[in-house]
Motif scaffolding. Structure first.
Motif, PDB file in Angstrom:
ATOM      1  N   LEU A  70       4.454   9.197  22.098  1.00 14.42           N
ATOM      2  CA  LEU A  70       4.582   8.005  22.923  1.00 14.42           C
ATOM      3  C   LEU A  70       3.274   7.695  23.639  1.00 14.42           C
ATOM      4  N   ALA A  71       2.932   6.420  23.701  1.00  9.18           N
ATOM      5  CA  ALA A  71       1.845   5.970  24.564  1.00  9.18           C
ATOM      6  C   ALA A  71       2.452   5.773  25.940  1.00  9.18           C
ATOM      7  N   VAL A  72       1.860   6.384  26.951  1.00 11.93           N
ATOM      8  CA  VAL A  72       2.341   6.272  28.328  1.00 11.93           C
ATOM      9  C   VAL A  72       1.500   5.219  29.037  1.00 11.93           C
ATOM     10  N   ILE A  73       2.179   4.205  29.574  1.00 15.29           N
ATOM     11  CA  ILE A  73       1.487   3.083  30.218  1.00 15.29           C
ATOM     12  C   ILE A  73       1.962   2.982  31.663  1.00 15.29           C
ATOM     13  N   ASP A  74       1.086   3.358  32.604  1.00 13.83           N
ATOM     14  CA  ASP A  74       1.449   3.254  34.019  1.00 13.83           C
ATOM     15  C   ASP A  74       1.203   1.829  34.507  1.00 13.83           C
ATOM     16  N   ARG A  75       1.532   1.559  35.756  1.00 10.24           N
ATOM     17  CA  ARG A  75       1.426   0.196  36.294  1.00 10.24           C
ATOM     18  C   ARG A  75      -0.003  -0.343  36.232  1.00 10.24           C
ATOM     19  N   LYS A  76      -0.969   0.482  36.551  1.00  8.90           N
ATOM     20  CA  LYS A  76      -2.370   0.053  36.522  1.00  8.90           C
ATOM     21  C   LYS A  76      -2.771  -0.362  35.100  1.00  8.90           C
ATOM     22  N   MET A  77      -2.415   0.447  34.113  1.00  6.24           N
ATOM     23  CA  MET A  77      -2.732   0.127  32.724  1.00  6.24           C
ATOM     24  C   MET A  77      -1.940  -1.092  32.260  1.00  6.24           C
ATOM     25  N   PHE A  78      -0.678  -1.192  32.691  1.00  4.90           N
ATOM     26  CA  PHE A  78       0.151  -2.340  32.344  1.00  4.90           C
ATOM     27  C   PHE A  78      -0.516  -3.636  32.818  1.00  4.90           C
ATOM     28  N   LEU A  79      -0.937  -3.666  34.076  1.00  2.14           N
ATOM     29  CA  LEU A  79      -1.589  -4.863  34.621  1.00  2.14           C
ATOM     30  C   LEU A  79      -2.886  -5.175  33.891  1.00  2.14           C
ATOM     31  N   PHE A  80      -3.640  -4.145  33.542  1.00  4.21           N
ATOM     32  CA  PHE A  80      -4.870  -4.342  32.774  1.00  4.21           C
ATOM     33  C   PHE A  80      -4.552  -4.955  31.411  1.00  4.21           C
ATOM     34  N   LEU A  81      -3.562  -4.399  30.720  1.00  4.24           N
ATOM     35  CA  LEU A  81      -3.203  -4.902  29.390  1.00  4.24           C
ATOM     36  C   LEU A  81      -2.695  -6.339  29.450  1.00  4.24           C
ATOM     37  N   VAL A  82      -1.898  -6.666  30.461  1.00 10.62           N
ATOM     38  CA  VAL A  82      -1.387  -8.032  30.614  1.00 10.62           C
ATOM     39  C   VAL A  82      -2.546  -9.001  30.837  1.00 10.62           C
ATOM     40  N   HIS A  83      -3.501  -8.582  31.650  1.00 12.06           N
ATOM     41  CA  HIS A  83      -4.652  -9.430  31.966  1.00 12.06           C
ATOM     42  C   HIS A  83      -5.596  -9.584  30.775  1.00 12.06           C
ATOM     43  N   GLU A  84      -5.885  -8.487  30.099  1.00 16.16           N
ATOM     44  CA  GLU A  84      -6.887  -8.486  29.031  1.00 16.16           C
ATOM     45  C   GLU A  84      -6.331  -8.800  27.651  1.00 16.16           C
ATOM     46  N   THR A  85      -5.029  -8.605  27.469  1.00 20.27           N
ATOM     47  CA  THR A  85      -4.425  -8.778  26.145  1.00 20.27           C
ATOM     48  C   THR A  85      -3.146  -9.588  26.276  1.00 20.27           C
ATOM     49  N   PRO A  86      -3.248 -10.900  26.329  1.00 15.66           N
ATOM     50  CA  PRO A  86      -2.043 -11.732  26.507  1.00 15.66           C
ATOM     51  C   PRO A  86      -0.940 -11.455  25.478  1.00 15.66           C
ATOM     52  N   MET A  87      -1.300 -11.055  24.267  1.00 14.46           N
ATOM     53  CA  MET A  87      -0.275 -10.763  23.264  1.00 14.46           C
ATOM     54  C   MET A  87       0.580  -9.568  23.678  1.00 14.46           C
ATOM     55  N   PHE A  88       0.002  -8.634  24.427  1.00 20.20           N
ATOM     56  CA  PHE A  88       0.778  -7.508  24.947  1.00 20.20           C
ATOM     57  C   PHE A  88       1.877  -8.025  25.874  1.00 20.20           C
ATOM     58  N   ALA A  89       1.507  -8.928  26.770  1.00 16.05           N
ATOM     59  CA  ALA A  89       2.483  -9.504  27.698  1.00 16.05           C
ATOM     60  C   ALA A  89       3.585 -10.230  26.948  1.00 16.05           C
ATOM     61  N   LEU A  90       3.221 -10.978  25.917  1.00 21.02           N
ATOM     62  CA  LEU A  90       4.222 -11.692  25.128  1.00 21.02           C
ATOM     63  C   LEU A  90       5.154 -10.727  24.404  1.00 21.02           C
ATOM     64  N   GLN A  91       4.612  -9.621  23.908  1.00 21.93           N
ATOM     65  CA  GLN A  91       5.430  -8.636  23.216  1.00 21.93           C
ATOM     66  C   GLN A  91       6.433  -8.017  24.186  1.00 21.93           C
ATOM     67  N   VAL A  92       5.991  -7.689  25.388  1.00 21.75           N
ATOM     68  CA  VAL A  92       6.881  -7.101  26.389  1.00 21.75           C
ATOM     69  C   VAL A  92       7.988  -8.094  26.752  1.00 21.75           C
TER      70      VAL A  92
END
Length: 104
Positions: A70-92
């Motif tokens: 499993l890839a573990v994604i904490d809140r800090k990484m989650f916010l980074f991914l949402v900001h830097e990778t919009p497709m990640f946010a759409l997938q979630v």
């Protein structure tokens, strides 16, 4: 961060608190609710998002069906991914919407 979970081990339990979500890299997990609902998730699927988004208790128990990475994604990484990778946010959001629809 990567977490290896042997088959049969619990990733987290319904009602527990958490501040991370997970993405399945390899293997398969089963999402079980107190009401008996079961859903299997595999490679490239995510779970545990609600704890990161709104800091609520876990709504299900998740158990590894097979040896799982499993890839573990904490809140800090989650916010980074949402900001830097919009497709990640759409997938979630898509994953959450699908689960909500399947409950109805």
């Amino acid at each position: 961060m990567v977490k290896e979970v042997p088959a049969g081990d619990v990733v987290f339990e319904e009602g527990s608190t958490g501040n991370e979500m997970f993405g399945v890299i390899e293997g398969e997990v089963e999402v079980r609710t107190h009401g008996g609902s079961v859903r299997r998730l595999g490679r490239d699927e995510t779970f545990g998002e609600m704890a990161v988004i709104d800091s609520t208790a876990r709504s299900a128990t998740v158990v590894a069906v097979t040896d799982t990475k499993l890839a573990v994604i904490d809140r800090k990484m989650f916010l980074f991914l949402v900001h830097e990778t919009p497709m990640f946010a759409l997938q979630v959001m898509s994953s959450l919407a699908e689960r909500l629809r399947s409950r109805d």
